[in-house]
Design a protein around this motif. Sequence first.
Motif, PDB file in Angstrom:
ATOM      1  N   MET A   1       0.844  -1.189   0.000  1.00 29.07           N
ATOM      2  CA  MET A   1       0.000   0.000   0.000  1.00 29.07           C
ATOM      3  C   MET A   1       0.884   1.245   0.000  1.00 29.07           C
ATOM      4  SD  MET A   1      -3.197  -0.870   0.082  1.00 29.07           S
ATOM      5  CE  MET A   1      -4.246  -2.237   0.453  1.00 29.07           C
ATOM      6  N   THR A   2       0.336   2.325  -0.498  1.00 31.25           N
ATOM      7  CA  THR A   2       1.094   3.555  -0.656  1.00 31.25           C
ATOM      8  C   THR A   2       0.279   4.722  -0.120  1.00 31.25           C
ATOM      9  OG1 THR A   2       1.814   2.516  -2.711  1.00 31.25           O
ATOM     10  CG2 THR A   2       2.520   4.732  -2.348  1.00 31.25           C
ATOM     11  N   ASP A   3       0.974   5.779   0.249  1.00 33.30           N
ATOM     12  CA  ASP A   3       0.324   6.936   0.859  1.00 33.30           C
ATOM     13  C   ASP A   3       0.572   8.200   0.062  1.00 33.30           C
ATOM     14  OD1 ASP A   3      -0.178   5.089   2.874  1.00 33.30           O
ATOM     15  OD2 ASP A   3       1.427   5.820   4.157  1.00 33.30           O
ATOM     16  N   ALA A   4      -0.359   9.151   0.199  1.00 33.01           N
ATOM     17  CA  ALA A   4      -0.218  10.485  -0.375  1.00 33.01           C
ATOM     18  C   ALA A   4      -0.287  11.478   0.778  1.00 33.01           C
ATOM     19  CB  ALA A   4      -1.337  10.758  -1.376  1.00 33.01           C
ATOM     20  N   ARG A   5       0.517  12.526   0.686  1.00 27.12           N
ATOM     21  CA  ARG A   5       0.523  13.566   1.729  1.00 27.12           C
ATOM     22  C   ARG A   5       0.623  14.918   1.051  1.00 27.12           C
ATOM     23  NH1 ARG A   5       2.143  14.164   7.337  1.00 27.12           N
ATOM     24  NH2 ARG A   5       3.063  16.213   7.668  1.00 27.12           N
ATOM     25  N   LEU A   6      -0.298  15.812   1.386  1.00 33.44           N
ATOM     26  CA  LEU A   6      -0.291  17.167   0.846  1.00 33.44           C
ATOM     27  C   LEU A   6      -0.386  18.152   1.998  1.00 33.44           C
ATOM     28  CD1 LEU A   6      -2.283  15.273  -1.149  1.00 33.44           C
ATOM     29  CD2 LEU A   6      -1.950  17.304  -2.532  1.00 33.44           C
ATOM     30  N   GLU A   7       0.292  19.293   1.859  1.00 30.24           N
ATOM     31  CA  GLU A   7       0.271  20.343   2.884  1.00 30.24           C
ATOM     32  C   GLU A   7       0.001  21.678   2.215  1.00 30.24           C
ATOM     33  OE1 GLU A   7       3.733  20.568   5.364  1.00 30.24           O
ATOM     34  OE2 GLU A   7       3.901  18.388   5.517  1.00 30.24           O
ATOM     35  N   ARG A   8      -0.815  22.497   2.878  1.00 30.08           N
ATOM     36  CA  ARG A   8      -1.057  23.864   2.418  1.00 30.08           C
ATOM     37  C   ARG A   8      -1.149  24.775   3.629  1.00 30.08           C
ATOM     38  NH1 ARG A   8      -0.327  21.314  -1.365  1.00 30.08           N
ATOM     39  NH2 ARG A   8      -1.135  21.458  -3.468  1.00 30.08           N
ATOM     40  N   ASP A   9      -0.585  25.974   3.501  1.00 31.44           N
ATOM     41  CA  ASP A   9      -0.683  26.990   4.544  1.00 31.44           C
ATOM     42  C   ASP A   9      -1.768  27.988   4.175  1.00 31.44           C
ATOM     43  OD1 ASP A   9       1.328  25.750   5.930  1.00 31.44           O
ATOM     44  OD2 ASP A   9       2.876  27.198   5.384  1.00 31.44           O
ATOM     45  N   PHE A  10      -2.464  28.462   5.208  1.00 30.28           N
ATOM     46  CA  PHE A  10      -3.558  29.415   5.038  1.00 30.28           C
ATOM     47  C   PHE A  10      -3.367  30.567   6.013  1.00 30.28           C
ATOM     48  CE2 PHE A  10      -5.048  25.368   3.556  1.00 30.28           C
ATOM     49  CZ  PHE A  10      -5.796  25.683   2.426  1.00 30.28           C
ATOM     50  N   PRO A  11      -3.693  31.792   5.599  1.00 31.72           N
ATOM     51  CA  PRO A  11      -3.497  32.957   6.465  1.00 31.72           C
ATOM     52  C   PRO A  11      -4.667  33.191   7.416  1.00 31.72           C
ATOM     53  CG  PRO A  11      -4.245  33.697   4.331  1.00 31.72           C
ATOM     54  CD  PRO A  11      -4.114  32.187   4.251  1.00 31.72           C
ATOM     55  N   ILE A  12      -5.181  32.121   7.999  1.00 32.84           N
ATOM     56  CA  ILE A  12      -6.309  32.211   8.933  1.00 32.84           C
ATOM     57  C   ILE A  12      -6.003  31.345  10.154  1.00 32.84           C
ATOM     58  CG2 ILE A  12      -8.052  32.746   7.186  1.00 32.84           C
ATOM     59  CD1 ILE A  12      -8.853  29.803   7.146  1.00 32.84           C
ATOM     60  N   PRO A  13      -6.648  31.632  11.286  1.00 29.56           N
ATOM     61  CA  PRO A  13      -6.407  30.839  12.493  1.00 29.56           C
ATOM     62  C   PRO A  13      -6.855  29.386  12.306  1.00 29.56           C
ATOM     63  CG  PRO A  13      -7.596  32.866  13.015  1.00 29.56           C
ATOM     64  CD  PRO A  13      -7.572  32.746  11.528  1.00 29.56           C
ATOM     65  N   PRO A  14      -6.229  28.453  13.030  1.00 31.80           N
ATOM     66  CA  PRO A  14      -6.607  27.046  12.912  1.00 31.80           C
ATOM     67  C   PRO A  14      -8.099  26.777  13.130  1.00 31.80           C
ATOM     68  CG  PRO A  14      -4.559  27.231  14.118  1.00 31.80           C
ATOM     69  CD  PRO A  14      -5.074  28.628  13.918  1.00 31.80           C
ATOM     70  N   ALA A  15      -8.703  27.433  14.107  1.00 36.93           N
ATOM     71  CA  ALA A  15     -10.128  27.192  14.368  1.00 36.93           C
ATOM     72  C   ALA A  15     -10.975  27.569  13.160  1.00 36.93           C
ATOM     73  CB  ALA A  15     -10.580  27.962  15.603  1.00 36.93           C
ATOM     74  N   ARG A  16     -10.602  28.649  12.476  1.00 33.40           N
ATOM     75  CA  ARG A  16     -11.341  29.060  11.270  1.00 33.40           C
ATOM     76  C   ARG A  16     -11.119  28.050  10.147  1.00 33.40           C
ATOM     77  NH1 ARG A  16     -15.656  30.648   8.882  1.00 33.40           N
ATOM     78  NH2 ARG A  16     -15.318  31.783   6.965  1.00 33.40           N
ATOM     79  N   LEU A  17      -9.886  27.613   9.938  1.00 36.82           N
ATOM     80  CA  LEU A  17      -9.613  26.622   8.903  1.00 36.82           C
ATOM     81  C   LEU A  17     -10.390  25.336   9.190  1.00 36.82           C
ATOM     82  CD1 LEU A  17      -8.172  25.755   6.337  1.00 36.82           C
ATOM     83  CD2 LEU A  17      -6.175  25.177   7.748  1.00 36.82           C
ATOM     84  N   PHE A  18     -10.455  24.938  10.446  1.00 38.37           N
ATOM     85  CA  PHE A  18     -11.176  23.722  10.804  1.00 38.37           C
ATOM     86  C   PHE A  18     -12.649  23.808  10.414  1.00 38.37           C
ATOM     87  CE2 PHE A  18     -13.308  20.640  13.467  1.00 38.37           C
ATOM     88  CZ  PHE A  18     -12.493  19.532  13.316  1.00 38.37           C
ATOM     89  N   THR A  19     -13.244  25.001  10.472  1.00 37.05           N
ATOM     90  CA  THR A  19     -14.657  25.121  10.097  1.00 37.05           C
ATOM     91  C   THR A  19     -14.878  24.751   8.633  1.00 37.05           C
ATOM     92  OG1 THR A  19     -14.577  27.477   9.534  1.00 37.05           O
ATOM     93  CG2 THR A  19     -15.151  26.911  11.821  1.00 37.05           C
ATOM     94  N   TYR A  20     -13.865  24.928   7.775  1.00 36.11           N
ATOM     95  CA  TYR A  20     -13.999  24.537   6.373  1.00 36.11           C
ATOM     96  C   TYR A  20     -14.053  23.015   6.221  1.00 36.11           C
ATOM     97  CZ  TYR A  20     -13.480  29.298   4.757  1.00 36.11           C
ATOM     98  OH  TYR A  20     -13.689  30.645   4.517  1.00 36.11           O
ATOM     99  N   LEU A  21     -13.644  22.294   7.231  1.00 35.72           N
ATOM    100  CA  LEU A  21     -13.779  20.837   7.260  1.00 35.72           C
ATOM    101  C   LEU A  21     -15.075  20.399   7.919  1.00 35.72           C
ATOM    102  CD1 LEU A  21     -10.200  19.923   8.536  1.00 35.72           C
ATOM    103  CD2 LEU A  21     -11.043  19.655   6.194  1.00 35.72           C
TER     104      LEU A  21
END
Length: 143
Positions: A1-21
Amino acid sequence: MTDARLERDFPIPPARLFTYLADPALLLQWWGPEGITMGEHDLNFGRTGPWFSVFVGNESGRRFKVSGHVTHVDPPHSVGLTWGWHDDTDARGTESHVTFTVSATPTGSRLVIDHRDLADAESVASHNTGWTSTLRKLEKIAH
C-alpha cells in the motif's frame, strides 16, 4: 500500500480553517476537484458516522461516487475518515484512510491531508492530482 501527503498553509487561524472541514455548508464550497459539480451527498465531517458524495464531471457528465465513515473528529485539530470509490454498479471498492490535520503556523495555519493505504503508485498519483485541484478551490475561499 502507498500513501499520499499534501500540505497547504492558510493565512487564517486554525479554528477558522477547521470550520472549512466541519461545517457542511463550507465543505461543499471546496469539496472535489475543479471541473466537477456535486451531485447527491451526505457530507458532514463535524460528526462521526457515514458520509458519501457523488462528483459529476462538468464536461462528461460522468458520475463518481466515494463513501466512507468519519472515524474521529477532534476540533480544531483533525478529522479522520475512511474512503472507498464505488464502481458503475455502486459496489464499494478497496478502502483507504484520510486524515485532515490542522495546526498553527506563525502566519496562520497549515492543513495536512494524509491519504493512506492507497492501492498502488497510480492511485497515489491520481489522488495527488485530485487533492491538489481540490486544495486550489479551498485556497480561493479560505479567509
